[in-house]
Write an enzyme that holds these catalytic residues in place. Structure first.
Site, PDB file in Angstrom:
ATOM      1  N   GLU A 195       0.831  -1.216   0.000  1.00 53.05           N
ATOM      2  CA  GLU A 195       0.000   0.000   0.000  1.00 53.05           C
ATOM      3  C   GLU A 195       0.860   1.259   0.000  1.00 53.05           C
ATOM      4  O   GLU A 195       0.542   2.242  -0.676  1.00 53.05           O
ATOM      5  CB  GLU A 195      -0.904   0.046   1.255  1.00 53.05           C
ATOM      6  CG  GLU A 195      -1.960  -1.034   1.343  1.00 53.05           C
ATOM      7  CD  GLU A 195      -1.458  -2.292   2.052  1.00 53.05           C
ATOM      8  OE1 GLU A 195      -0.224  -2.542   2.081  1.00 53.05           O
ATOM      9  OE2 GLU A 195      -2.301  -3.047   2.574  1.00 53.05           O
ATOM     10  N   GLU A 210      28.491  -7.169  -1.558  1.00 52.19           N
ATOM     11  CA  GLU A 210      27.399  -7.065  -0.582  1.00 52.19           C
ATOM     12  C   GLU A 210      27.523  -8.042   0.572  1.00 52.19           C
ATOM     13  O   GLU A 210      27.228  -7.709   1.716  1.00 52.19           O
ATOM     14  CB  GLU A 210      26.081  -7.316  -1.322  1.00 52.19           C
ATOM     15  CG  GLU A 210      24.861  -7.454  -0.448  1.00 52.19           C
ATOM     16  CD  GLU A 210      23.613  -7.699  -1.294  1.00 52.19           C
ATOM     17  OE1 GLU A 210      23.519  -7.125  -2.394  1.00 52.19           O
ATOM     18  OE2 GLU A 210      22.743  -8.458  -0.854  1.00 52.19           O
ATOM     19  N   HIS A 245      30.724  -8.717 -14.368  1.00 53.63           N
ATOM     20  CA  HIS A 245      30.261  -7.339 -14.173  1.00 53.63           C
ATOM     21  C   HIS A 245      29.974  -7.108 -12.688  1.00 53.63           C
ATOM     22  O   HIS A 245      29.365  -7.946 -12.029  1.00 53.63           O
ATOM     23  CB  HIS A 245      28.989  -7.099 -15.000  1.00 53.63           C
ATOM     24  CG  HIS A 245      28.280  -5.849 -14.612  1.00 53.63           C
ATOM     25  ND1 HIS A 245      28.797  -4.603 -14.874  1.00 53.63           N
ATOM     26  CD2 HIS A 245      27.120  -5.646 -13.933  1.00 53.63           C
ATOM     27  CE1 HIS A 245      27.976  -3.689 -14.378  1.00 53.63           C
ATOM     28  NE2 HIS A 245      26.962  -4.294 -13.804  1.00 53.63           N
ATOM     29  N   HIS A 294      21.580   5.195 -14.062  1.00 52.28           N
ATOM     30  CA  HIS A 294      20.543   5.267 -13.028  1.00 52.28           C
ATOM     31  C   HIS A 294      19.589   6.441 -13.219  1.00 52.28           C
ATOM     32  O   HIS A 294      18.646   6.585 -12.461  1.00 52.28           O
ATOM     33  CB  HIS A 294      21.173   5.326 -11.642  1.00 52.28           C
ATOM     34  CG  HIS A 294      21.973   4.102 -11.344  1.00 52.28           C
ATOM     35  ND1 HIS A 294      23.315   4.010 -11.617  1.00 52.28           N
ATOM     36  CD2 HIS A 294      21.608   2.904 -10.838  1.00 52.28           C
ATOM     37  CE1 HIS A 294      23.742   2.808 -11.283  1.00 52.28           C
ATOM     38  NE2 HIS A 294      22.745   2.119 -10.807  1.00 52.28           N
TER      39      HIS A 294
HETATM   40  N1  GLN Z   1      23.319  -8.329 -16.985  1.00 51.59           N
HETATM   41  C1  GLN Z   1      22.540  -7.604 -16.033  1.00 51.59           C
HETATM   42  C2  GLN Z   1      21.790  -6.473 -16.745  1.00 51.59           C
HETATM   43  O1  GLN Z   1      22.324  -5.902 -17.607  1.00 51.59           O
HETATM   44  C3  GLN Z   1      23.385  -7.016 -14.925  1.00 51.59           C
HETATM   45  C4  GLN Z   1      22.556  -6.241 -13.922  1.00 51.59           C
HETATM   46  C5  GLN Z   1      23.282  -5.817 -12.675  1.00 51.59           C
HETATM   47  O2  GLN Z   1      24.470  -5.687 -12.626  1.00 51.59           O
HETATM   48  N2  GLN Z   1      22.577  -5.558 -11.628  1.00 51.59           N
HETATM   49  O3  GLN Z   1      20.688  -6.152 -16.401  1.00 51.59           O
HETATM   50 ZN    ZN Z   2      25.344  -3.603 -12.730  1.00 60.09          ZN
END
Ligand code: GLN
Ligand code: ZN
Length: 774
Positions: free
Chosen positions: A21, A619, A655, A708
């Protein structure tokens, strides 16, 4: 007025709403569809309904057992806006001397003039908080009365709640120095200045009749780059000052996420009235430590707040009984806030009933706490619950999917060869021969914008309104469009765009054995964003190839190499609810073997480049330095196990994003990936200095634009970042790519941004060639 601490409590509860909500209400307000008054009314209803619900579950509504942990966006921002910790760069967030709710959202989300506060991970969880920016000139003072107003609102409705704030030491340790703060300022320098604001809030709460306040001090269970004596002095200074006043609620200090260790002694020496100990993840305190806590209420966090497994009641009882004789007053609680788990198993009727019996979500955990507290008074009261709890445990232990012999034989037989590829130099020459890539190759991180059509196709498939074949055809259309676009833009290494994935972890969870997914298991990730982690309950294996058909289809459309795309073992674990009955390293190796098989199938099918994403590597890094090497060892090994079956000419990419990687650069090197792309644009390429210092020898793609926000970076901006990278990374190692996947972006801005990326790369290539042959 002193009242006893409640015998049963929790240190926090989800706040987004069982039906999300709050998410819907804030997003509708942000979009301008509803008024601020509509939003505050929804929030008020949600708070009061939550108190009533927690009272129904057995928390004492009259005695501060219910924590007031509601938040419109983030609990760190809540504390910041109460104590005047607002950066100077935001001027429009006040009405008089009060931060308005609209101003609060501006701090969280930014506006056309100002970027929002930075966001980062909350301890070792997947929750993100907003990082306060402080300087020696921050004017700390009370800038919100919301905590008092909420207390009074609850009191008028018949609930004596326990207001909560981030404690002053943790607040400062989680903050960062503002850009204009000056070289030698660190936020902890502001301790003296911030304490009067806390004192004032405590006095106001006392005047309103609050018997207890909760101050969250989880930074005391983590290591910091800080002299331990300085930290001890800060703890002493803060809590001596706060407890000196008589016009205050009693102070309960919450220390979730681990053990206080050396910080227990200074905290115990202050006059705080109650102390929480994380006894699920943290160590059992010694008798000597408990002696230091005499005169205080010890609040035993025995029920895990961070994962979804049902409590082992026998074990908790043993813990409680071992402590009880050595403390003056004992209460039962969760180890952490329940923020990290979904609301209730009641909303999971589709889950296999046997699996359900092994689990506890937030409400079931509240019931466990209440049960254990009752046990301390009347041990017989728990007999029936104990029988059911033992039965569920034994069903879990003996379930055939929990221990699969074939999988265990395979992990048991691994030798060091399974973790090692050929030497990098040999791989590099094999790859340059087979791939024939230009200098500064361009690529993207994997996902392309997930359009409304793609999401609607998936929804229709799930409802049965599309056949699997129809769905596949629609996804193939999208893949073709993404491939054509990349060809047109002039990219060197293409991706298929990941349209078939709702989520990079859940997609694999749905296709691997050993996992289940929930229907409503939403957990707040940040602000109004929620994720729905899968449940990793059994031994993991791969019944069939997962990504191979999509990747080979994409490859069939182009002469350029298409990069296969997998999620790495550590990230799959971090973003799922992982089993707690074996080490994470063992679980990670099982996931790694499933990925290894996938990689083998991909390379056999002609895919020459495969990326294995590990955005969550940082993390899970333990909060204590002494635990970090062990973690990095198993996590790096799991990645290596997943990828070491690749032939020399198969180029493995990885990545990483979401955090500062400087401190784990050795581990990144240890992954032994041929190419590593890293988020770098927001920090203006800071990471290339770390790489340079470390002497990184493999391929690296520091992100050249921030994905972002919808902002399109100009060719000049990208060029500037590229120049910084070229200055530190040898051109032969450098790749050009955005910071992260493009999934949350729209096509218009994505196309424009990628066009500028390619143009800037061409310019950089021309410059390089000039350097070589003047
Ligand atoms: N391969 C994923 C993407 O491009 C990597 C996303 C990420 O690093 N959070 O969405
Ligand atoms: Zn990423």
């Amino acid at each position: 007025m002193t009242t006893q601490f409640p015998s049963a409590t929790i240190v926090g509860y989800p706040r987004i709403g069982r039906r999300r909500e709050l998410k819907k209400a804030v997003e509708s307000y942000w979009a301008g569809h509803t008024s601020l008054a509509d939003l505050t009314e929804t929030a008020r209803e949600l708070r009061l309904a939550t108190y009533q619900h927690l009272a129904d579950l057995g928390l004492d509504p009259a005695n501060a057992a219910i924590p007031a942990t509601f938040s419109y966006y983030d609990q760190v921002l809540d504390t910041a806006t109460h104590v005047g910790a607002v950066p100077h760069r935001f001027t429009e967030v006040y009405d008089g001397d009060e931060v308005t709710l609209a101003g609060y959202f501006t701090l969280a989300r930014g506006d056309s003039a100002q970027a929002p506060l930075e966001m980062t991970k909350w301890f070792d969880s997947n929750y993100h908080y907003l990082v306060p920016e402080l300087s020696a000139t921050t004017a700390f003072r009370v800038t919100s009365n919301a905590i008092v107003d909420d207390f009074v609102e609850a009191k008028n409705a018949g609930f004596i709640t326990r207001p909560s704030l981030i404690g002053p030491v943790t607040f400062l340790l989680l903050s960062k120095a503002a850009e204009d703060a000056g070289e030698d300022y660190t936020p902890l320098d502001s301790l003296k200045d911030i304490l009067p604001a806390y004192r004032e809030l405590l006095a106001r709460l006392h005047a309103a009749g609050a018997p207890w306040i909760q101050l969250d001090e989880s930074a005391l269970v983590a290591d910091h780059d800080l002299d331990p004596a300085k930290l001890a002095a800060a703890i002493d200074e803060a809590y001596t000052a706060l407890t000196a006043a008589t016009d205050r609620p009693q102070i309960f200090v919450n220390t979730a996420y681990g053990s206080l260790k050396e910080n227990l002694t200074p905290l115990a020496a202050t006059g705080i009235d109650a102390i929480h100990l994380d006894l699920f993840k943290g160590d059992l305190p010694s008798a000597k430590e408990l002696e230091l806590l005499r005169g205080k209420v010890v609040v035993a966090g025995v029920v895990d707040g961070h994962n979804i497994w049902a409590n082992n009641l026998d074990r908790s009882i043993k813990t409680l009984e071992s402590i009880k004789p050595n403390v003056d007053a004992l209460s039962v609680s969760t180890s952490t806030s329940l923020l990290h788990v979904p609301y209730t198993l009641e909303d999971e009727q589709a889950l296999d009933p046997e699996l359900r019996s092994w689990l506890a979500f937030a409400d079931e955990k509240v019931a466990e706490v209440v049960q254990l507290a009752r046990f301390l008074d009347e041990p017989e009261s728990i007999t029936e619950a104990l029988t059911a709890n033992r039965a569920a445990r034994s069903s879990r232990e003996t379930h055939p999917g929990v221990r699969v012999e074939a999988i265990r034989q395979r992990t048991g037989a691994l030798d060091s060869g399974a973790f090692t590829r050929a030497a990098f130099a040999d791989r590099a020459s094999a790859q340059s021969e087979s791939l024939k890539l230009p200098e500064l190759p361009t690529t993207t991180i994997g996902s392309f914008p997930q359009t409304a059509q793609v999401r609607s196709a998936r929804a229709r498939l799930n409802k049965g309104a599309l056949t699997q074949d129809e769905y596949t055809a629609l996804m193939q259309d999208e893949i073709k469009r993404v491939i054509d676009l990349q060809e047109e833009l002039g990219f060197d290494v293409l991706v298929h765009g990941e349209p078939e994935r709702n989520d990079m972890v859940q997609y694999f969870a749905e296709n691997l054995d050993g996992f289940d997914v929930t229907s409503n298991g939403w957990v707040q990730s940040y602000g109004s964003r929620c994720t729905r982690p899968s449940i990793l309950w059994g031994d993991v294996s791969r019944p069939a190839p997962i990504t191979v058909p999509w990747s080979t289809y994409a490859q069939s459309l182009t002469e350029k190499p298409v990069k296969g795309m997998l999620t790495g073992p550590v990230t799959i674990l971090a973003w799922s609810f992982a089993r707690d009955d074996q080490s994470l390293g063992d679980t990670a190796n099982q996931v790694a073997l499933a990925l290894r098989d996938e990689i083998d199938d991909l390379q056999t099918a002609g895919i020459g480049i495969i990326q294995v994403d590990e955005p969550a590597l940082r993390e899970l890094l333990p909060l204590r330095k002494e635990d970090q090497a062990g973690y990095l060892d198993w996590s790096v090994n799991a990645f290596r196990l997943a990828t070491a079956g690749a032939h020399s000419q198969t180029q493995i990419h990885t990545h990483l994003c979401y955090s500062e990687f400087g401190e784990v650069i050795d581990a990144i090197d240890g992954l032994d990936a041929d190419v590593t792309s890293i988020e770098a644009a927001r920090s203006k390429m800071e990471v290339v200095n770390d790489l340079d210092r470390h002497g990184f020898s493999r391929g690296v793609g520091p992100g050249v634009y921030d994905i972002h926000s919808p902002r399109v970076p100009s060719e000049e901006e990208v060029s500037e970042l590229l120049e910084r990278a070229v200055a530190k990374v040898p051109a032969a190692q450098l790749w050009v790519n955005p910071d992260c996947g493009l999934k949350t972006r729209g096509y218009a801005e994505t196309e424009a941004s990628l066009r500028n990326l390619v143009a800037a790369t061409r310019r950089a290539r021309a410059n390089l060639n000039q350097l070589v042959s003047p």
